[in-house]
Design a protein around this motif. Structure first.
Motif, mmCIF file in Angstrom:
data_model
loop_
_atom_site.group_PDB
_atom_site.id
_atom_site.type_symbol
_atom_site.label_atom_id
_atom_site.label_comp_id
_atom_site.label_asym_id
_atom_site.label_seq_id
_atom_site.Cartn_x
_atom_site.Cartn_y
_atom_site.Cartn_z
ATOM 1 N N PRO A 271 0.306 -1.665 -0.109
ATOM 2 C CA PRO A 271 0.233 -0.380 0.222
ATOM 3 C C PRO A 271 0.172 1.429 0.157
ATOM 4 C CG PRO A 271 -0.013 -1.066 2.717
ATOM 5 C CD PRO A 271 0.585 -2.125 1.225
ATOM 6 N N GLU A 272 1.617 1.311 0.582
ATOM 7 C CA GLU A 272 3.085 3.057 1.008
ATOM 8 C C GLU A 272 3.281 2.528 -1.217
ATOM 9 O OE1 GLU A 272 5.395 -1.318 1.732
ATOM 10 O OE2 GLU A 272 3.473 -0.520 1.981
ATOM 11 N N ARG A 273 3.242 1.811 -1.708
ATOM 12 C CA ARG A 273 3.929 2.363 -2.959
ATOM 13 C C ARG A 273 2.911 2.038 -4.026
ATOM 14 N NH1 ARG A 273 4.250 -0.789 -8.112
ATOM 15 N NH2 ARG A 273 2.931 -2.524 -6.990
ATOM 16 N N THR A 274 1.869 1.792 -4.139
ATOM 17 C CA THR A 274 0.428 2.575 -4.708
ATOM 18 C C THR A 274 -0.848 1.776 -4.345
ATOM 19 O OG1 THR A 274 -0.252 1.467 -6.707
ATOM 20 C CG2 THR A 274 0.955 -0.073 -5.761
ATOM 21 N N ALA A 275 -1.886 2.317 -4.521
ATOM 22 C CA ALA A 275 -2.992 1.871 -4.281
ATOM 23 C C ALA A 275 -3.526 0.851 -5.572
ATOM 24 C CB ALA A 275 -4.334 2.852 -4.581
ATOM 25 N N ALA A 276 -4.495 -0.594 -4.485
ATOM 26 C CA ALA A 276 -4.726 -1.572 -6.171
ATOM 27 C C ALA A 276 -5.383 -1.713 -5.156
ATOM 28 C CB ALA A 276 -3.535 -2.150 -5.348
ATOM 29 N N VAL A 277 -6.789 -2.524 -6.183
ATOM 30 C CA VAL A 277 -8.109 -3.040 -6.247
ATOM 31 C C VAL A 277 -7.848 -3.956 -6.881
ATOM 32 C CG1 VAL A 277 -10.207 -2.713 -6.792
ATOM 33 C CG2 VAL A 277 -9.284 -1.475 -5.524
ATOM 34 N N VAL A 278 -8.923 -5.451 -6.070
ATOM 35 C CA VAL A 278 -8.985 -6.708 -6.519
ATOM 36 C C VAL A 278 -10.395 -7.168 -6.866
ATOM 37 C CG1 VAL A 278 -8.790 -9.650 -6.881
ATOM 38 C CG2 VAL A 278 -6.871 -7.403 -5.439
ATOM 39 N N LEU A 294 -7.568 4.725 -4.958
ATOM 40 C CA LEU A 294 -8.380 3.374 -5.044
ATOM 41 C C LEU A 294 -9.637 3.940 -6.249
ATOM 42 C CD1 LEU A 294 -8.710 2.356 -0.723
ATOM 43 C CD2 LEU A 294 -7.366 1.353 -3.120
ATOM 44 N N ARG A 295 -10.023 5.184 -6.292
ATOM 45 C CA ARG A 295 -10.581 5.043 -7.277
ATOM 46 C C ARG A 295 -10.658 4.577 -8.970
ATOM 47 N NH1 ARG A 295 -16.405 9.136 -8.046
ATOM 48 N NH2 ARG A 295 -16.983 8.087 -9.885
ATOM 49 N N GLU A 296 -9.600 5.255 -9.026
ATOM 50 C CA GLU A 296 -8.307 4.794 -10.132
ATOM 51 C C GLU A 296 -8.242 3.216 -10.505
ATOM 52 O OE1 GLU A 296 -4.159 5.591 -12.326
ATOM 53 O OE2 GLU A 296 -5.295 7.556 -11.264
ATOM 54 N N ILE A 313 -16.719 -9.488 -5.373
ATOM 55 C CA ILE A 313 -16.491 -8.683 -4.133
ATOM 56 C C ILE A 313 -15.425 -8.207 -4.520
ATOM 57 C CG2 ILE A 313 -14.976 -9.885 -2.203
ATOM 58 C CD1 ILE A 313 -17.317 -11.607 -2.553
ATOM 59 N N VAL A 314 -15.217 -6.921 -4.377
ATOM 60 C CA VAL A 314 -14.037 -5.661 -4.505
ATOM 61 C C VAL A 314 -12.993 -5.837 -2.392
ATOM 62 C CG1 VAL A 314 -13.234 -3.485 -4.371
ATOM 63 C CG2 VAL A 314 -16.127 -4.816 -5.483
ATOM 64 N N ALA A 315 -11.936 -5.839 -3.083
ATOM 65 C CA ALA A 315 -10.799 -5.736 -1.954
ATOM 66 C C ALA A 315 -9.768 -4.761 -2.548
ATOM 67 C CB ALA A 315 -10.199 -7.296 -2.413
ATOM 68 N N MET A 316 -9.150 -4.029 -1.577
ATOM 69 C CA MET A 316 -7.891 -2.803 -1.651
ATOM 70 C C MET A 316 -7.399 -2.999 -0.618
ATOM 71 S SD MET A 316 -11.507 0.223 -0.388
ATOM 72 C CE MET A 316 -12.414 -1.564 -1.376
ATOM 73 N N ASN A 317 -6.296 -2.622 -1.090
ATOM 74 C CA ASN A 317 -5.117 -2.537 0.337
ATOM 75 C C ASN A 317 -4.733 -1.400 1.017
ATOM 76 O OD1 ASN A 317 -4.222 -0.896 -2.418
ATOM 77 N ND2 ASN A 317 -2.185 -1.839 -2.490
ATOM 78 N N ARG A 318 -5.922 0.458 0.422
ATOM 79 C CA ARG A 318 -5.822 0.547 1.800
ATOM 80 C C ARG A 318 -6.845 1.303 2.217
ATOM 81 N NH1 ARG A 318 -2.350 5.253 -2.452
ATOM 82 N NH2 ARG A 318 -0.446 4.153 -2.151
ATOM 83 N N PRO A 319 -7.183 1.884 2.824
ATOM 84 C CA PRO A 319 -8.562 2.364 3.854
ATOM 85 C C PRO A 319 -9.576 2.982 2.336
ATOM 86 C CG PRO A 319 -6.797 3.409 5.312
ATOM 87 C CD PRO A 319 -5.774 2.893 3.679
#
Length: 530
Positions: A271-278, A294-296, A313-319
């Motif tokens: 998460p410190e490198r990039t926002a990511a979504v799966v 996160l939106r992008e 299911i949507v998962a993300m690595n940041r709040p």
């Protein structure tokens, strides 16, 4: 009247977790039940003004060896094990002055919590309970006469029986409590044996014990005719088992399985490198992306397969933030899982009352070792978690053309995703986003063709003139056994390939890549996920 209710006249209480203890013990004492206790439990009751005898008064021996020896005595175990209707047992109890114990209340030293806290080896050993499990097993064996409580949640059931049956506990409840007692000691011993196996580096112990505690009973399993439940294990790994459900319907069996797959996949992206979504559907990623926000990342991931993402299911690595939340609630989604969320984001998701929002409190470490299990007829398979990470791999360029920096970045991205796609896995990626995913096919070339078709379909859905796979890279979770799968990727528009290598036909595949002008690297690591 239920069969064989047994009157409770004497109880032994020895608990580590004292939640609800004083109220329960006071209720027992008010019924005229004699209370016997040990150490800290006795002190707690005395301080609360509850009448209690010290176990040393019963055994005639003081606690010794730092409390290691206090209940391991015939006066205790005879009182638990003696069969009331057996004349020989009764004669032995009378001859040796052993009084029956009708109710045992024990919860064990907090071994699992001690290990989870990262305490020293010696501290963990000191928190292995000996007397507790011995008493629990004795009382559970003799449940025809004795009630045994190992969980504070069962205090009410005991008191309800005592009220309903004039100071007695029914056989139905005693049997249920006995089953739970044996399950608890089994899980406790499993935690100890697995911890010791890890401490000595034993990957394949002669006996592998498993244990967990109930998290919830599910409405059903994968299908409505299958019963199911969710259990937590001692491993403290952020994810579905640790998550706080902020809102939404009860999670189903499939929700939990898919959410775990999504969260483990997104944890590959720091998460410190990039926002990511799966985005996951039926345990397979159908869209993965990195972005400045996160939106992008979500919008790029959704573009990969918007049809499959519906009900996913949507998962993300940041709040989760408000901007991302607004985008995510625009289509039907089953679960959103994140390390945390802003209050504004929580309020936005709340407008979709059935949407489950889970806050896990952290991300799992993709490098963390652990145990992965799968049942087979008559047994189970146990293996280490796939904790290989592409950033730690020595990528070997095997073609005449080396990948560009952009291609190399996308290759690493695609291989991270391929690790979490069911085999045979083919992943096309471009600019930090998946553009086509082929999963679970019997033939690798079919996975490659499906992924290419998905990329073309995604382009049509986005109103774009050519397939999203044009100018992409492709990742394969295992080697290409023949050149046909690689050539299918080239035909789809891929310019570079990342794969483990190791096929008997590697040279043939490399020649095909050179002829097609592709750059290709070998990782030396396979990521099968069956």
């Amino acid at each position: 009247m239920p069969s064989d209710p047994k009157r409770i006249t004497r109880a032994l209480l020895s608990v580590s977790d004292k939640t609800g203890l004083v109220d329960f013990a006071r209720a027992l004492a008010e019924r005229g039940i004699e209370l016997v206790s040990t150490g800290g439990t006795k002190r707690t009751l005395e301080e609360a003004g509850v009448p209690v005898r010290d176990v040393s008064d019963v055994t005639g021996f003081p606690e010794m060896m730092d409390g290691r020896v206090k209940t391991l005595h015939p006066a205790v175990h005879g009182g638990l094990l003696g069969i009331r209707a057996n004349p020989e047992h009764q004669a032995a109890m009378l001859a040796h002055g052993i009084k029956p114990i009708d109710l045992l209340v024990v919860n064990l030293y907090p071994f699992e919590a001690t290990v989870a806290a990262g305490r020293s080896y010696d501290d963990c050993v000191e928190n292995i309970d000996i007397g507790g499990p011995a008493m629990i097993r004795a009382a559970a064996k003799n449940h025809g006469d004795v009630a045994v409580v190992v969980d504070a949640d069962d205090y009410k059931a005991v008191l309800d029986d005592l009220s309903a049956y004039d100071g007695a506990v029914t056989l139905t409840l005693r049997r249920r409590l006995a089953q739970k007692a044996y399950a608890r000691t089994a899980a406790y011993d499993a935690a100890i044996s697995n911890w010791l196996a890890g401490e000595i580096g034993e990957a394949a112990p002669a006996y592998r014990a498993l244990g967990g505690s109930i998290a919830e009973v599910m409405r059903y399993g994968e299908n409505p005719h299958q019963a199911a439940a969710f259990y937590r294990t001692p491993e403290k790994r952020p994810g579905v088992a640790t998550a706080r459900q902020v809102q939404g319907k009860q999670l189903s069996y499939n929700n939990i399985n898919d959410t775990d797959a999504a969260y483990e996949a997104v944890a590959e992206f720091a998460p410190e490198r990039t926002a990511a979504v799966v985005i996951v559907k039926h345990a397979n990623p159908c869209g993965v992306a990195e972005g400045a926000s996160l939106r992008e990342a979500y919008e790029k991931a959704l573009r990969c397969d918007p049809v499959s993402a519906f009900g996913g299911i949507v998962a993300m690595n940041r709040p989760l933030d408000a901007e991302a939340a607004r985008a995510m609630v625009e289509i039907f989604t089953e679960v959103i899982i994140a390390p945390d969320a802003s209050e504004e984001a929580i309020a936005i998701v709340a407008a979709k009352k059935n949407l489950r929002l889970l806050l896990a409190g952290g991300l799992p470490d993709p490098r963390q070792p652990g145990l992965a299990l799968r049942t087979v007829a008559g047994g189970f398979l146990a293996q280490g978690r796939d904790n290989a990470v592409v950033d730690d791999m020595d990528l070997k360029v095997v073609t005449k053309r080396a990948p560009t920096e952009r291609e190399l970045s996308d290759m690493r991205f695609a291989f991270r995703v391929a690790k979490h796609v069911k085999s045979n896995a083919i992943v096309y990626a471009k600019d930090g986003a998946t553009v086509g995913i082929g999963a679970g096919q019997m033939s690798r070339v079919d996975s490659s063709r499906i992924a290419a078709w998905k990329a073309a379909e995604a382009a049509r859905a986005a109103g774009l003139p050519e397939s999203l796979a044009k100018g992409s890279v492709v990742a394969s979770d295992a080697f290409f056994p023949f050149a046909d799968g690689l050539l299918a990727a080239a035909e789809a528009g891929a310019t570079a390939v990342i794969q483990p290598g190791g096929s008997m036909r590697d040279e043939e595949v490399i020649r095909a890549a050179d002829e097609a002008g592709l750059a290709m690297v070998f990782t030396g690591h396979r990521h099968f996920r069956h």
